[in-house]
Enzyme design. Structure first.
Site, mmCIF file in Angstrom:
data_model
loop_
_atom_site.group_PDB
_atom_site.id
_atom_site.type_symbol
_atom_site.label_atom_id
_atom_site.label_comp_id
_atom_site.label_asym_id
_atom_site.label_seq_id
_atom_site.Cartn_x
_atom_site.Cartn_y
_atom_site.Cartn_z
ATOM 1 N N CYS A 152 0.840 -1.200 0.000
ATOM 2 C CA CYS A 152 0.000 0.000 0.000
ATOM 3 C C CYS A 152 0.879 1.256 0.000
ATOM 4 O O CYS A 152 1.603 1.480 -0.948
ATOM 5 C CB CYS A 152 -0.996 -0.032 1.162
ATOM 6 S SG CYS A 152 -2.362 1.120 0.913
ATOM 7 N N HIS A 193 -3.799 -4.764 -0.190
ATOM 8 C CA HIS A 193 -3.332 -5.362 1.068
ATOM 9 C C HIS A 193 -3.397 -6.886 0.994
ATOM 10 O O HIS A 193 -4.448 -7.466 1.251
ATOM 11 C CB HIS A 193 -4.194 -4.881 2.236
ATOM 12 C CG HIS A 193 -3.928 -3.461 2.611
ATOM 13 N ND1 HIS A 193 -2.966 -3.102 3.518
ATOM 14 C CD2 HIS A 193 -4.468 -2.304 2.169
ATOM 15 C CE1 HIS A 193 -2.924 -1.787 3.621
ATOM 16 N NE2 HIS A 193 -3.836 -1.278 2.818
ATOM 17 N N GLU A 225 -2.304 -8.955 3.079
ATOM 18 C CA GLU A 225 -2.583 -9.493 4.425
ATOM 19 C C GLU A 225 -4.066 -9.455 4.760
ATOM 20 O O GLU A 225 -4.505 -10.056 5.730
ATOM 21 C CB GLU A 225 -1.735 -8.767 5.477
ATOM 22 C CG GLU A 225 -2.218 -7.380 5.901
ATOM 23 C CD GLU A 225 -1.864 -6.264 4.926
ATOM 24 O OE1 GLU A 225 -1.489 -6.549 3.765
ATOM 25 O OE2 GLU A 225 -2.000 -5.100 5.329
#
Lengths: 204, 252
Positions: A82, A186, A188
């Protein structure tokens, strides 16, 4: 087990990235010590925040030079996520013009609507399209969705754009040059596909 | 094209999750951690977590709790309740919130929106607006869990919040909250038209068709809901399948 050193500038959420990497089998080190960054085998630069504030922190902590030493001199792999991806650029234009880490050519600009229905920030799940053989997208089904949340994008040099997302006229979703990688979304927070991308980075 | 989002809302009060009607009549609905684990498995798009005891009781957010929940949450999470300062926003992000929602304090101190956006970027600043239709037909923003009058018009307030740097508006109709009667589509449409940031519709979902209605006719980018997931057999997964069949661009 692959080791990853997460660079903690004190502004970002380190926990969810760390947890996701551990879930992918990585041995995670979290640090803001320049020496630890310099000698790391593999780096991850997360990022939530505004470009100038984040660069100021990295510079003040001596981390910018440490990252450049590790990546340019020692050719260690790095993944920026990001804002961390945007910080790889030469310059950013969020709020003011700021020098970035200068690891991938290009600058960071505000998103512009390509159609009247589009909203800014770009928020939510969107398709990521491989521009051809992106190593981070190995074993990720083509056209998979990842989670984006950003108002600026990295206008990187064409050869560094490994994948794009179709909104806002098609902006870079993954950039890469040599061992330097960045993901605008993202991983994650992108569940199965995101974890696969992180596993691919652990092999880079 | 960015997908529409289906977002379960978890309301936390005291020791567990609750859900009410019109911001009142709270019923206990279970544990937050358990809910998050289930939503992880089901590939939920995004989660909203509000600590509704924090603001009305002037309590500080329970960062430790958020830290524990965020560790288990492999989907984006917006967290709200009791955020008062830029430092609070930073702390909330650092324990694992992806976005921070501000409501009462943003009305009291609109500079908090600008400060949050400047330090952390607009993309993580959500302004939650709780709106009510008054008896005279006018609209008004209420704060402190629907207890305090503000005299603000939700459409004007949304515009101002977006201009100050809010990256998303989470718009809840207090009248519809917990009623299963459907979203306030007119309210949502008015706000979505007034701002260029994404608007999340909240309050009133009783059936998937209500979601389709507010996405199609209310300009919403996402639909949040709580009661239908707690008190009926309906699930976020089924909602997405329904919306996909209705022609919406959905992540399945």
């Amino acid at each position: 087990m692959s080791a990853v050193t997460i660079i903690d500038s004190g502004l970002s959420n380190i926990d969810s990235v760390a947890r996701a990497l551990e879930y992918c089998g990585a041995d995670v080190v979290i640090t803001r010590d320049p020496e630890t960054v310099r000698t790391a085998g593999r780096l991850l630069l997360p990022g939530v925040g505004a470009f100038p504030v984040a660069m100021e922190r990295l510079n003040a902590l001596g981390l910018s030079d440490a990252i450049r030493d590790a990546v340019v001199r020692a050719e260690r792999p790095i993944l920026g996520i990001c804002l961390g991806m945007q910080l790889l650029a030469d310059t950013g234009h969020e709020n003011e013009t700021t020098l970035g880490l200068g690891l991938i050519k290009g600058d960071v600009r505000r998103l512009e609507k390509a159609t009247p229905e589009e909203r800014i920030p770009h928020m939510g799940w969107n398709t990521v399209e491989d521009q051809g053989g992106c190593p981070l997208l190995q074993d990720v089904p083509s056209g998979s969705d990842f989670y984006f949340v950003h108002s600026y994008y990295f206008a990187a040099v064409e050869e560094a754009v490994l994948a794009t997302t179709p909104s806002y006229g098609g902006v870079p979703a993954i950039v890469g040059q040599g061992q330097v990688f960045g993901a605008q979304f993202h991983p994650e927070k992108s569940q199965t596909n995101g974890f696969q991308l992180l596993k691919n980075f652990l092999k880079a | 094209m960015v997908k529409i989002r289906v977002m379960p809302t978890l309301l936390h009060k005291g020791m567990g999750l609750v859900k009410g009607i019109g911001f009142d009549s709270w019923r206990r609905t279970g544990s937050a951690l358990q809910a998050i684990k289930v939503y992880n498995m089901r590939g939920v798009d995004e989660l909203v977590f509000f600590d509704i005891s924090a603001s009305p009781d002037d309590e500080a957010p329970d960062y430790e709790q958020i830290d524990d929940l965020a560790d288990e949450c492999f989907m984006p999470m917006t967290v709200g309740g009791g955020i008062r300062t830029v430092e609070d926003i930073g702390k909330m992000l650092s324990v694992g919130a992806d976005k921070v929602s501000i409501n009462s304090q943003a009305v009291l101190d609109p500079g908090l929106i600008a400060g949050g956006a400047k330090n952390f970027g607009s993309q993580c600043i959500v302004v939650a607006i709780d709106a009510i239709r008054r008896e005279d037909g006018g609209l008004e923003v209420l704060t402190h869990g629907g207890k305090r009058s503000t005299g603000l018009d939700p459409i004007e307030w949304a515009k101002r919040a977006a201009a100050l740097g809010a990256g998303e508006i989470l718009l809840t109709s207090i009248d519809r909250d917990g009623t299963f009667e459907g979203y306030d589509v007119a309210l949502t449409a008015a706000v979505a038209e007034a701002v260029s940031v994404p608007v999340v519709a909240s309050g009133g979902a009783g059936h998937y068709a209500h979601m389709a209605d507010v996405l199609r006719n209310g300009g919403a980018a996402a639909v949040a809901a709580a009661s239908i997931y707690h008190f009926t057999e309906q699930t976020p997964q089924e909602a997405k399948a329904y919306l996909a069949a209705e022609g919406f661009n959905v992540r399945l």
